[in-house]
Write an enzyme that holds these catalytic residues in place. Structure first.
Site, mmCIF file in Angstrom:
data_model
loop_
_atom_site.group_PDB
_atom_site.id
_atom_site.type_symbol
_atom_site.label_atom_id
_atom_site.label_comp_id
_atom_site.label_asym_id
_atom_site.label_seq_id
_atom_site.Cartn_x
_atom_site.Cartn_y
_atom_site.Cartn_z
ATOM 1 N N HIS A 184 0.851 -1.208 0.000
ATOM 2 C CA HIS A 184 0.000 0.000 0.000
ATOM 3 C C HIS A 184 0.882 1.253 0.000
ATOM 4 O O HIS A 184 0.603 2.230 -0.687
ATOM 5 C CB HIS A 184 -0.870 0.048 1.260
ATOM 6 C CG HIS A 184 -1.848 -1.068 1.410
ATOM 7 N ND1 HIS A 184 -1.881 -1.890 2.506
ATOM 8 C CD2 HIS A 184 -2.851 -1.503 0.592
ATOM 9 C CE1 HIS A 184 -2.863 -2.772 2.382
ATOM 10 N NE2 HIS A 184 -3.463 -2.564 1.226
ATOM 11 N N LYS A 238 -15.628 -7.406 6.755
ATOM 12 C CA LYS A 238 -14.389 -8.060 7.162
ATOM 13 C C LYS A 238 -14.226 -8.043 8.672
ATOM 14 O O LYS A 238 -14.585 -7.065 9.327
ATOM 15 C CB LYS A 238 -13.198 -7.337 6.544
ATOM 16 C CG LYS A 238 -12.923 -7.703 5.121
ATOM 17 C CD LYS A 238 -11.635 -7.059 4.666
ATOM 18 C CE LYS A 238 -11.313 -7.435 3.234
ATOM 19 N NZ LYS A 238 -10.113 -6.754 2.742
ATOM 20 N N ARG A 281 -2.702 -6.338 -8.165
ATOM 21 C CA ARG A 281 -1.564 -7.198 -7.842
ATOM 22 C C ARG A 281 -1.429 -8.337 -8.846
ATOM 23 O O ARG A 281 -0.395 -8.574 -9.410
ATOM 24 C CB ARG A 281 -1.705 -7.770 -6.432
ATOM 25 C CG ARG A 281 -1.563 -6.708 -5.348
ATOM 26 C CD ARG A 281 -2.086 -7.210 -4.048
ATOM 27 N NE ARG A 281 -3.496 -7.571 -4.174
ATOM 28 C CZ ARG A 281 -4.181 -8.196 -3.260
ATOM 29 N NH1 ARG A 281 -3.616 -8.588 -2.149
ATOM 30 N NH2 ARG A 281 -5.461 -8.465 -3.453
ATOM 31 N N SER A 302 -2.816 -7.904 3.466
ATOM 32 C CA SER A 302 -2.803 -7.686 4.918
ATOM 33 C C SER A 302 -3.039 -9.010 5.648
ATOM 34 O O SER A 302 -2.394 -9.286 6.666
ATOM 35 C CB SER A 302 -3.873 -6.671 5.299
ATOM 36 O OG SER A 302 -3.649 -5.462 4.612
HETATM 37 N N1 COA Z 1 -0.319 -4.057 -1.604
HETATM 38 C C1 COA Z 1 -0.626 -4.910 -0.630
HETATM 39 N N2 COA Z 1 -1.861 -5.396 -0.413
HETATM 40 C C2 COA Z 1 -2.831 -4.960 -1.215
HETATM 41 C C3 COA Z 1 -2.588 -4.056 -2.261
HETATM 42 C C4 COA Z 1 -1.262 -3.610 -2.439
HETATM 43 N N3 COA Z 1 -0.940 -2.765 -3.409
HETATM 44 N N4 COA Z 1 -3.742 -3.834 -2.904
HETATM 45 C C5 COA Z 1 -4.682 -4.548 -2.277
HETATM 46 N N5 COA Z 1 -4.125 -5.241 -1.257
HETATM 47 C C6 COA Z 1 -4.796 -6.201 -0.386
HETATM 48 C C7 COA Z 1 -5.265 -5.637 0.911
HETATM 49 O O1 COA Z 1 -4.253 -5.755 1.887
HETATM 50 C C8 COA Z 1 -6.454 -6.504 1.209
HETATM 51 O O2 COA Z 1 -5.983 -7.680 1.825
HETATM 52 P P1 COA Z 1 -6.896 -8.511 2.850
HETATM 53 O O3 COA Z 1 -8.110 -8.932 2.092
HETATM 54 O O4 COA Z 1 -5.997 -9.602 3.203
HETATM 55 O O5 COA Z 1 -7.218 -7.588 3.986
HETATM 56 C C9 COA Z 1 -7.011 -6.890 -0.171
HETATM 57 O O6 COA Z 1 -5.975 -6.619 -1.054
HETATM 58 C C10 COA Z 1 -8.199 -6.093 -0.665
HETATM 59 O O7 COA Z 1 -8.260 -4.970 0.013
HETATM 60 P P2 COA Z 1 -8.702 -3.522 -0.102
HETATM 61 O O8 COA Z 1 -7.917 -2.754 -1.089
HETATM 62 O O9 COA Z 1 -8.675 -3.010 1.262
HETATM 63 O O10 COA Z 1 -10.099 -3.635 -0.707
HETATM 64 P P3 COA Z 1 -11.423 -4.040 -0.042
HETATM 65 O O11 COA Z 1 -11.993 -5.005 -0.981
HETATM 66 O O12 COA Z 1 -11.298 -4.441 1.373
HETATM 67 O O13 COA Z 1 -12.209 -2.649 -0.042
HETATM 68 C C11 COA Z 1 -13.227 -0.714 -1.091
HETATM 69 C C12 COA Z 1 -12.427 -1.989 -1.218
HETATM 70 C C13 COA Z 1 -13.040 -0.025 0.227
HETATM 71 C C14 COA Z 1 -12.714 0.184 -2.181
HETATM 72 C C15 COA Z 1 -14.696 -1.042 -1.379
HETATM 73 O O14 COA Z 1 -15.134 -2.068 -0.513
HETATM 74 C C16 COA Z 1 -15.606 0.159 -1.228
HETATM 75 O O15 COA Z 1 -15.562 1.069 -2.012
HETATM 76 N N6 COA Z 1 -16.472 0.145 -0.201
HETATM 77 C C17 COA Z 1 -17.391 1.238 0.073
HETATM 78 C C18 COA Z 1 -18.823 0.879 -0.303
HETATM 79 C C19 COA Z 1 -19.041 1.056 -1.764
HETATM 80 O O16 COA Z 1 -18.954 2.134 -2.331
HETATM 81 N N7 COA Z 1 -19.400 -0.064 -2.400
HETATM 82 C C20 COA Z 1 -19.665 -0.103 -3.808
HETATM 83 C C21 COA Z 1 -18.423 -0.348 -4.594
HETATM 84 S S1 COA Z 1 -18.857 -0.635 -6.252
#
Ligand code: COA
Length: 161
Positions: free
Chosen positions: A16, A40, A89, A127
């Site tokens: 990140h 989560k 990724r 993560s």
């Molecule tokens: N390096 C390391 N890890 C990474 C990474 C990077 N560059 N990019 C993503 N990850 C990992 C994260 O650590 C996370 O790991 P985990 O699942 O083990 O915790 C995973 O990828 C996905 O994580 P994240 O980027 O946090 O995405 P998410 O799916 O949890 O959340 C949001 C994504 C917040 C953007 C989305 O849920 C959201 O917009 N929510 C708000 C409600 C909304 O508008 N919904 C409609 C969307 S269409």
């Protein structure tokens, strides 16, 4: 231009951090948006997650860290952000990210989603995997900053008591 980098950040990893640094050198202003309400099962509260990211960006005047709740595009609009940043990724990220970006486009066509490809060593990082490795006593020092490593270890020890 204002860019928003949203995610759970439970906790922030070097992957990140790499994305945020690249955004900070590309956009005028970057808002790292930590999602509060989610399905989560998180290890850290939103406040703790925010503090860990802030500590990683001391001295970066154009990086702000906030929490958000509800629809991402509404939050982006409230911040006058024109760009949503997501990291890609592996191919396995693509389908989910494409779905999200298309939905967000339907909801807010004025906001563009940009993808940054995770660099080599970060392409297999998440993560959850960092927390899992730490829970078995593995060395996570090359995946997260030292303050994050300490917090993960403390949290795991607290859960064991
Ligand atoms: N390096 C390391 N890890 C990474 C990474 C990077 N560059 N990019 C993503 N990850 C990992 C994260 O650590 C996370 O790991 P985990 O699942 O083990 O915790 C995973 O990828 C996905 O994580 P994240 O980027 O946090 O995405 P998410 O799916 O949890 O959340 C949001 C994504 C917040 C953007 C989305 O849920 C959201 O917009 N929510 C708000 C409600 C909304 O508008 N919904 C409609 C969307 S269409």
């Amino acid at each position: 231009m204002i860019a928003i980098y949203p995610g759970s950040f439970d906790p922030v990893t070097n992957g990140h951090i790499d994305i945020i640094k690249r955004c900070a050198s590309t956009f005028d202003y970057v808002i790292v948006a930590v999602l509060i309400n989610q399905n989560k099962n998180v290890m850290f509260s939103a406040e703790e997650r925010i503090k860990m990211i802030q500590k990683s960006f001391i001295g970066y005047d154009n990086v702000k860290v906030e929490s958000f709740d509800g629809l991402l595009v509404e939050y982006a609009r409230s911040k006058n952000a024109q760009i949503i940043i997501r990291g890609l990724r592996a191919i396995s990220d693509y389908e989910y990210e494409m779905q999200m970006s298309l939905f967000n486009y339907q909801l807010a066509p004025e906001i563009e989603t940009l993808f940054l490809v995770a660099r080599g060593p970060f392409s297999y990082l998440s993560s959850s995997i960092v927390k899992e490795v730490a829970s078995y006593g593995g060395d996570i020092s090359s995946f997260v900053p030292s303050h994050v490593e300490n917090n993960i270890i403390k949290n795991i020890q607290k859960r064991r008591v």
